[in-house]
Design an enzyme around this catalytic site. Sequence first.
Site, PDB file in Angstrom:
ATOM      1  N   ARG A 107       0.831  -1.205   0.000  1.00 25.09           N
ATOM      2  CA  ARG A 107       0.000   0.000   0.000  1.00 25.09           C
ATOM      3  C   ARG A 107       0.858   1.244   0.000  1.00 25.09           C
ATOM      4  O   ARG A 107       1.916   1.289   0.613  1.00 25.09           O
ATOM      5  CB  ARG A 107      -0.904   0.013   1.226  1.00 25.09           C
ATOM      6  CG  ARG A 107      -1.831   1.218   1.256  1.00 25.09           C
ATOM      7  CD  ARG A 107      -2.727   1.214   2.465  1.00 25.09           C
ATOM      8  NE  ARG A 107      -2.017   1.737   3.618  1.00 25.09           N
ATOM      9  CZ  ARG A 107      -2.577   1.940   4.802  1.00 25.09           C
ATOM     10  NH1 ARG A 107      -3.847   1.643   4.998  1.00 25.09           N
ATOM     11  NH2 ARG A 107      -1.886   2.412   5.793  1.00 25.09           N
ATOM     12  N   CYS A 109       0.099   5.490   0.675  1.00 20.40           N
ATOM     13  CA  CYS A 109      -0.904   6.429   1.164  1.00 20.40           C
ATOM     14  C   CYS A 109      -0.311   7.825   1.032  1.00 20.40           C
ATOM     15  O   CYS A 109       0.789   8.081   1.546  1.00 20.40           O
ATOM     16  CB  CYS A 109      -1.275   6.125   2.611  1.00 20.40           C
ATOM     17  SG  CYS A 109      -2.601   7.173   3.239  1.00 20.40           S
TER      18      CYS A 109
END
Length: 132
Positions: A107, A109
């Site tokens: 991920r 972000c």
Amino acid sequence: MDKIIKRIIATKTAPEPIGPYSQAVVADKNVYVSGVIGVNLETGALVDGGAKEQAAAALVHLKNVLRASGSNLNNVVKTTVFLQDFNDFPVVNAVYKDVFVRNFPARSCVQVAKLPLGALVEIEAIAFLGEN
């Protein structure tokens, strides 16, 4: 050379694109899901509440797009989370952990200046088709 199959995904169980893009594209055995935001499907407006509620709705939409493609949340290998305010990181993480409970995908972000419709959160994903 093998032929690669490209298939456009469209489902009524997630927000319709607000621009010239598809909800998702399947290329061979990979699913590329466009960014989803926390929109109320009945009104087309953002869900009531803040980043927590928008993230929860966006993740439901993400799950629905994946299902329409023939994939699922367990097959997600990478997500990108866009936040209008990085101070929302802890509440978005809490909702995210309710959906991705183990074997977390990779991920990124990032905080961005602005998101579509003034959303606080947008989430995109890459997944695969088949058994995990």
